[in-house]
Design an enzyme around this catalytic site. Structure first.
Site, PDB file in Angstrom:
ATOM      1  N   SER A 108     -27.456 -27.737 -41.609  1.00  0.00           N
ATOM      2  CA  SER A 108     -26.987 -28.048 -42.948  1.00  0.00           C
ATOM      3  C   SER A 108     -26.028 -26.963 -43.432  1.00  0.00           C
ATOM      4  O   SER A 108     -26.366 -25.773 -43.422  1.00  0.00           O
ATOM      5  CB  SER A 108     -28.172 -28.168 -43.919  1.00  0.00           C
ATOM      6  OG  SER A 108     -27.722 -28.296 -45.249  1.00  0.00           O
ATOM      7  N   SER A 121     -27.654 -33.803 -42.689  1.00  0.00           N
ATOM      8  CA  SER A 121     -28.129 -32.565 -43.308  1.00  0.00           C
ATOM      9  C   SER A 121     -29.362 -32.745 -44.182  1.00  0.00           C
ATOM     10  O   SER A 121     -30.057 -31.771 -44.474  1.00  0.00           O
ATOM     11  CB  SER A 121     -27.019 -31.921 -44.131  1.00  0.00           C
ATOM     12  OG  SER A 121     -26.728 -32.689 -45.284  1.00  0.00           O
ATOM     13  N   LYS A 124     -27.556 -32.244 -51.604  1.00  0.00           N
ATOM     14  CA  LYS A 124     -28.527 -31.259 -51.119  1.00  0.00           C
ATOM     15  C   LYS A 124     -29.718 -31.247 -52.079  1.00  0.00           C
ATOM     16  O   LYS A 124     -29.755 -31.968 -53.075  1.00  0.00           O
ATOM     17  CB  LYS A 124     -27.920 -29.850 -51.050  1.00  0.00           C
ATOM     18  CG  LYS A 124     -26.643 -29.711 -50.234  1.00  0.00           C
ATOM     19  CD  LYS A 124     -26.857 -29.921 -48.748  1.00  0.00           C
ATOM     20  CE  LYS A 124     -25.544 -29.812 -47.983  1.00  0.00           C
ATOM     21  NZ  LYS A 124     -25.694 -30.186 -46.568  1.00  0.00           N
ATOM     22  N   SER A 177     -23.936 -37.565 -43.385  1.00  0.00           N
ATOM     23  CA  SER A 177     -24.329 -36.620 -42.344  1.00  0.00           C
ATOM     24  C   SER A 177     -25.846 -36.543 -42.251  1.00  0.00           C
ATOM     25  O   SER A 177     -26.576 -37.146 -43.044  1.00  0.00           O
ATOM     26  CB  SER A 177     -23.768 -35.223 -42.642  1.00  0.00           C
ATOM     27  OG  SER A 177     -24.461 -34.637 -43.733  1.00  0.00           O
TER      28      SER A 177
END
Length: 264
Positions: free
Chosen positions: A217, A74, A129, A72
Site C-alpha cells: 500500500s 491496497s 485508505k 488496486s
C-alpha cells in the site's frame, strides 16, 4: 475526477441558464410571433430536458453519495479490485464541487474510518485508505506492528487468506484482525515484504492513513514531502459496496456476493 466534476457543473449551469432565459424572455417573444416561428428552439428543448437530470446528479454526487471504483489491492482483504462503492459526502461536512471547499461543517473522521481523498502529491485523483492517526497522535510502524501513542495495537490471527478470481491475488498471506481503538478490521500481513517503517506525529488539521494490505500500500508511510492527509483533501466516507465487476464490461467475472456489503 476534477474534469468530470467540472464538465458536470458547466453543463448544469449552461442548461439551467438557457432554460431560465427562455422562461423569462425568449418564450414571451416567440408567443408574439406566428405559430410557426413560435416553435421552441432545439437548444431550449434539450436544455429543458437535461437540466433537471444534470442538476439532480450534481446534487446527489456532491452532497449525498458519490460512486467510486476500487482500482488496486491496497485495501484488501476488505475492498477488492473491481468493487464499486458508495462514498458518503456529508459525513465530514458539505463541500463545493471542483474546489472541495467545505461550507457546512458536520463532522470529522474517526479512527478506523475508510475515507476517499485527494492525496497531497496526486491532487487530480481520488485515493482510498483507512484513518489510523488523528491530529495529535503519534503513529509508529515497526516489524509489521502498528503502535498508537506508544501502545502496541493488538492482532488476532485469522488464518490465511484464500479467495478466487483476479481481486484475490494474495492467496496464502496471513490474515489478521487488527484491534484499533474503537474499531476492529481485517488486515493482510506478509512478513516477506515489510515496508514503510518509522514514527510520525500527526499535526493539527491532518490525518495519518494506511491501507489494510499493509505490505502493498502506498500510504502515509511512503508519501513524499509530507506523510499526512490534510483535512481539506477529504472527499467522504466509504460505506457500501454496491457491485463487484472484474475487467471491462465484467468480462472477467461478476461477484454477486459483494453486493450490499457494508464497509467496516
Amino acid at each position: 475526477m476534477v474534469w468530470f466534476e467540472t464538465i458536470l457543473v458547466v453543463l448544469t449551469l449552461l442548461t439551467g441558464a438557457i432554460w431560465l432565459a427562455d422562461k423569462l424572455f425568449l418564450a414571451r417573444r416567440r408567443a408574439q410571433r406566428s405559430e410557426l416561428l413560435a416553435e421552441e428552439p432545439v437548444l431550449v428543448d434539450y436544455s429543458k430536458a437535461f437540466f433537471p437530470v444534470l442538476a439532480l446528479v450534481l446534487v446527489l454526487r456532491s452532497f449525498v453519495a458519490e460512486p467510486y471504483k476500487i482500482p488496486s489491492a491496497s485495501m484488501m482483504p476488505n475492498l477488492l479490485i473491481g468493487d464499486f462503492i458508495l462514498v458518503n459526502k456529508f459525513s465530514y461536512g458539505l463541500r463545493l464541487p471542483i474546489n472541495n471547499a467545505k461550507f457546512v461543517p458536520l463532522g470529522e473522521p474517526k479512527r478506523g474510518d475508510v475515507v476517499v481523498f485527494k492525496p497531497p502529491h496526486d491532487p487530480e485523483n481520488n485515493w482510498i485508505k483507512r484513518v489510523i492517526g488523528l491530529p495529535g497522535d503519534t503513529v509508529a510502524f515497526r516489524g509489521n506492528t502498528l503502535y498508537l501513542n506508544g501502545q502496541e495495537v493488538r492482532y488476532q490471527p485469522m488464518g490465511t487468506y484464500n479467495g478466487r478470481g483476479i481481486p484475490y491475488g494474495s492467496n496464502g498471506v496471513d490474515l489478521l484482525m487488527e484491534d484499533l481503538p474503537g474499531r476492529q478490521h481485517l488486515v493482510y500481513e506478509d512478513m516477506n515484504r515489510v515496508s514503510g517503517e518509522g514514527e510520525w506525529t500527526v499535526p493539527a488539521g491532518h490525518y495519518f492513513v494506511m491501507g489494510d494490505n499493509r505490505d502493498n500500500s502506498e500510504d502515509s508511510r511512503l508519501w513524499p514531502v509530507q506523510h499526512f492527509l490534510p483535512e481539506e483533501n477529504l472527499r467522504g466516507k466509504a460505506f457500501l459496496i454496491w457491485l463487484n465487476c472484474e475487467g471491462w464490461f465484467c468480462k472477467d467475472g461478476f461477484n454477486a456476493s459483494r453486493i450490499g456489503t457494508a464497509i467496516n
